[in-house]
Design a protein around this motif. Structure first.
Motif, PDB file in Angstrom:
ATOM      1  N   ALA A  51       0.857  -1.171   0.000  1.00 23.69           N
ATOM      2  CA  ALA A  51       0.000   0.000   0.000  1.00 23.69           C
ATOM      3  C   ALA A  51       0.898   1.227   0.000  1.00 23.69           C
ATOM      4  N   VAL A  52       0.967   1.918  -1.116  1.00 23.91           N
ATOM      5  CA  VAL A  52       1.878   3.046  -1.270  1.00 23.91           C
ATOM      6  C   VAL A  52       1.069   4.331  -1.307  1.00 23.91           C
ATOM      7  N   THR A  53       1.378   5.227  -0.409  1.00 28.29           N
ATOM      8  CA  THR A  53       0.665   6.491  -0.362  1.00 28.29           C
ATOM      9  C   THR A  53       1.474   7.613  -0.988  1.00 28.29           C
ATOM     10  N   GLN A  54       2.761   7.361  -1.230  1.00 30.24           N
ATOM     11  CA  GLN A  54       3.605   8.397  -1.796  1.00 30.24           C
ATOM     12  C   GLN A  54       4.698   7.731  -2.596  1.00 30.24           C
ATOM     13  N   SER A  55       4.966   8.202  -3.793  1.00 25.01           N
ATOM     14  CA  SER A  55       6.027   7.641  -4.613  1.00 25.01           C
ATOM     15  C   SER A  55       7.144   8.650  -4.753  1.00 25.01           C
ATOM     16  N   THR A  56       8.349   8.136  -4.973  1.00 19.66           N
ATOM     17  CA  THR A  56       9.524   8.981  -5.127  1.00 19.66           C
ATOM     18  C   THR A  56      10.036   8.836  -6.537  1.00 19.66           C
ATOM     19  N   ALA A  57      10.094   9.905  -7.299  1.00 14.43           N
ATOM     20  CA  ALA A  57      10.590   9.831  -8.671  1.00 14.43           C
ATOM     21  C   ALA A  57      12.069   9.523  -8.665  1.00 14.43           C
ATOM     22  N   PHE A  58      12.525   8.820  -9.705  1.00 10.81           N
ATOM     23  CA  PHE A  58      13.942   8.489  -9.797  1.00 10.81           C
ATOM     24  C   PHE A  58      14.741   9.781  -9.896  1.00 10.81           C
ATOM     25  N   PRO A  59      15.688   9.995  -8.986  1.00 11.25           N
ATOM     26  CA  PRO A  59      16.371  11.278  -8.927  1.00 11.25           C
ATOM     27  C   PRO A  59      17.395  11.451 -10.034  1.00 11.25           C
ATOM     28  N   GLU A  60      17.557  12.688 -10.465  1.00 15.65           N
ATOM     29  CA  GLU A  60      18.636  12.987 -11.386  1.00 15.65           C
ATOM     30  C   GLU A  60      19.921  13.168 -10.602  1.00 15.65           C
ATOM     31  N   ARG A  61      21.055  12.845 -11.226  1.00 11.68           N
ATOM     32  CA  ARG A  61      22.330  12.970 -10.547  1.00 11.68           C
ATOM     33  C   ARG A  61      22.847  14.395 -10.664  1.00 11.68           C
ATOM     34  N   LEU A  62      23.489  14.843  -9.612  1.00 16.32           N
ATOM     35  CA  LEU A  62      24.131  16.140  -9.659  1.00 16.32           C
ATOM     36  C   LEU A  62      25.486  15.986 -10.310  1.00 16.32           C
ATOM     37  N   SER A  63      26.020  17.063 -10.839  1.00 14.00           N
ATOM     38  CA  SER A  63      27.366  17.033 -11.417  1.00 14.00           C
ATOM     39  C   SER A  63      28.201  18.110 -10.756  1.00 14.00           C
ATOM     40  N   PHE A  64      29.511  18.039 -10.963  1.00  8.38           N
ATOM     41  CA  PHE A  64      30.379  19.064 -10.440  1.00  8.38           C
ATOM     42  C   PHE A  64      30.162  20.357 -11.208  1.00  8.38           C
ATOM     43  N   SER A  65      30.282  21.456 -10.527  1.00  8.03           N
ATOM     44  CA  SER A  65      30.179  22.744 -11.186  1.00  8.03           C
ATOM     45  C   SER A  65      31.310  22.898 -12.184  1.00  8.03           C
ATOM     46  N   PRO A  66      31.039  23.445 -13.368  1.00  8.45           N
ATOM     47  CA  PRO A  66      32.100  23.620 -14.361  1.00  8.45           C
ATOM     48  C   PRO A  66      33.237  24.477 -13.851  1.00  8.45           C
ATOM     49  N   GLN A  67      32.960  25.338 -12.839  1.00 11.10           N
ATOM     50  CA  GLN A  67      34.025  26.183 -12.319  1.00 11.10           C
ATOM     51  C   GLN A  67      34.999  25.405 -11.436  1.00 11.10           C
ATOM     52  N   GLN A  68      34.591  24.224 -10.982  1.00 12.32           N
ATOM     53  CA  GLN A  68      35.441  23.447 -10.097  1.00 12.32           C
ATOM     54  C   GLN A  68      36.400  22.592 -10.911  1.00 12.32           C
ATOM     55  N   LEU A  69      37.616  22.521 -10.475  1.00 12.94           N
ATOM     56  CA  LEU A  69      38.583  21.642 -11.113  1.00 12.94           C
ATOM     57  C   LEU A  69      38.419  20.234 -10.561  1.00 12.94           C
ATOM     58  N   PRO A  70      38.571  19.215 -11.383  1.00 17.20           N
ATOM     59  CA  PRO A  70      38.405  17.854 -10.902  1.00 17.20           C
ATOM     60  C   PRO A  70      39.513  17.452  -9.950  1.00 17.20           C
ATOM     61  N   PRO A  71      39.281  16.442  -9.129  1.00 22.29           N
ATOM     62  CA  PRO A  71      40.286  16.000  -8.170  1.00 22.29           C
ATOM     63  C   PRO A  71      41.400  15.231  -8.846  1.00 22.29           C
ATOM     64  N   ALA A  72      42.401  14.872  -8.074  1.00 17.26           N
ATOM     65  CA  ALA A  72      43.569  14.187  -8.620  1.00 17.26           C
ATOM     66  C   ALA A  72      43.246  12.763  -9.029  1.00 17.26           C
ATOM     67  N   THR A  73      42.476  12.048  -8.216  1.00 15.17           N
ATOM     68  CA  THR A  73      42.123  10.666  -8.525  1.00 15.17           C
ATOM     69  C   THR A  73      40.659  10.416  -8.201  1.00 15.17           C
ATOM     70  N   TYR A  74      40.140   9.372  -8.806  1.00 20.41           N
ATOM     71  CA  TYR A  74      38.759   8.953  -8.556  1.00 20.41           C
ATOM     72  C   TYR A  74      38.773   7.443  -8.355  1.00 20.41           C
ATOM     73  N   THR A  75      38.161   6.967  -7.257  1.00 16.96           N
ATOM     74  CA  THR A  75      38.094   5.545  -6.977  1.00 16.96           C
ATOM     75  C   THR A  75      36.767   4.986  -7.468  1.00 16.96           C
ATOM     76  N   VAL A  76      36.843   4.036  -8.384  1.00 13.97           N
ATOM     77  CA  VAL A  76      35.656   3.475  -9.017  1.00 13.97           C
ATOM     78  C   VAL A  76      34.804   2.723  -7.999  1.00 13.97           C
ATOM     79  N   ALA A  77      33.495   2.941  -8.060  1.00 15.15           N
ATOM     80  CA  ALA A  77      32.544   2.223  -7.217  1.00 15.15           C
ATOM     81  C   ALA A  77      31.719   1.278  -8.078  1.00 15.15           C
ATOM     82  N   ALA A  78      31.093   0.301  -7.444  1.00 11.61           N
ATOM     83  CA  ALA A  78      30.226  -0.627  -8.164  1.00 11.61           C
ATOM     84  C   ALA A  78      29.134   0.143  -8.892  1.00 11.61           C
ATOM     85  N   GLY A  79      28.924  -0.169 -10.169  1.00  9.11           N
ATOM     86  CA  GLY A  79      27.907   0.500 -10.950  1.00  9.11           C
ATOM     87  C   GLY A  79      28.414   1.675 -11.757  1.00  9.11           C
ATOM     88  N   ASP A  80      29.672   2.076 -11.521  1.00  8.64           N
ATOM     89  CA  ASP A  80      30.231   3.190 -12.272  1.00  8.64           C
ATOM     90  C   ASP A  80      30.526   2.797 -13.710  1.00  8.64           C
TER      91      ASP A  80
END
Length: 254
Positions: A51-80
């Motif tokens: 019995a569902v009284t409220q649904s949650t829409a699939f969220p959009e992902r946020l991205s880094f601001s174009p003004q921000q420089l990316p970090p030195a490294t990125y560690t891959v997570a499951a699903g990436d």
């Protein structure tokens, strides 16, 4: 969770094209469609709808601001996948990311493994704030604590990280598909009318877990509240792993 009297709701096929970490979507630009077929319950009876009284829409992902420089490294997570990582870090494209990390990744850019550390072109001393989803971001100043957004996307990704530490199988797609069938993404969903409810143990939460099952398959380090989204997902996936091999093998009542 097993119960009777369920009427099936049609599932809408979702398709996703990406370069995926091994064990999730497959080869480069592979089209992953969520199956429409519903499997029969292992208990021989259809599952009752929550019995569902409220649904949650699939969220959009946020991205880094174009003004921000990316970090030195990125560690891959499951699903990436490389395309999503590049977009999240405001990089010009996955091809450059792959070329910069070809020695680490190997000849097949679709086979990135969770835990791989990818070098990000840019200012190595600059760290950006994490966006939604994805792996751990590091800079020369140290490792930032991984955070997750308080929405369906974040709950699934946090649960996947918990599951990875406890060697519980499952993918983002498999979890999302089952959540949408069971609760439409509502972490407070309760089924108050099926046989489980009549027995005093209504199905609860994103993946509609009854209390005895939640307690039996509770994953250490998560909340003891069955309505907690991450704890609910982790316990349900742990149960599914023991009974069906993985939540990915569940297409109906379970």
């Amino acid at each position: 969770m097993p119960r009777t009297g369920r009427r099936r709701r049609p599932l809408i096929a979702r398709m996703k094209i990406c370069l995926t970490a091994a064990g999730t979507c497959g080869a480069i630009c592979a089209v992953c469609a969520l199956p429409l077929a519903a499997a029969a319950s292992a208990f021989g009876a259809p599952q009752a709808a929550a019995a569902v009284t409220q649904s949650t829409a699939f969220p959009e992902r946020l991205s880094f601001s174009p003004q921000q420089l990316p970090p030195a490294t990125y560690t891959v997570a499951a699903g990436d996948c490389l395309s999503e990582i590049a977009a999240r870090l405001s990089l010009p494209g996955w091809q450059k990311l792959y070329q910069d990390n070809r020695r680490t990744i190997g000849d097949d850019p679709s086979l990135i493994q969770p835990g791989m550390k990818l070098v990000i072109s840019g200012n190595p001393a600059s760290a950006a704030s994490p966006g939604q989803g994805g792996g751990q971001i590091q800079s020369t100043s140290g490792t930032q604590k991984k955070t997750y957004p308080d929405n369906l996307d974040g709950w699934i990704r946090e649960a996947l990280d918990v599951m990875g530490r406890h060697h519980i199988p499952g993918t983002y797609q498999g979890i999302y598909r089952n959540i949408m069938r069971e609760s439409s993404g509502n972490p407070k969903a309760v089924n108050n009318w099926d046989s489980n409810a009549a027995a005093g143990t209504p199905s609860k939460g994103l993946l509609q877990v009854i209390d005895p099952t939640f307690k039996t398959y509770h994953v250490p380090g998560t909340s003891t509240d069955p309505f907690d989204p991450v704890a609910n997902i982790a316990a349900a996936c742990n149960y599914a792993a023991h009974r069906y091999g993985s939540i990915d093998n569940v297409y109906g009542a379970y």
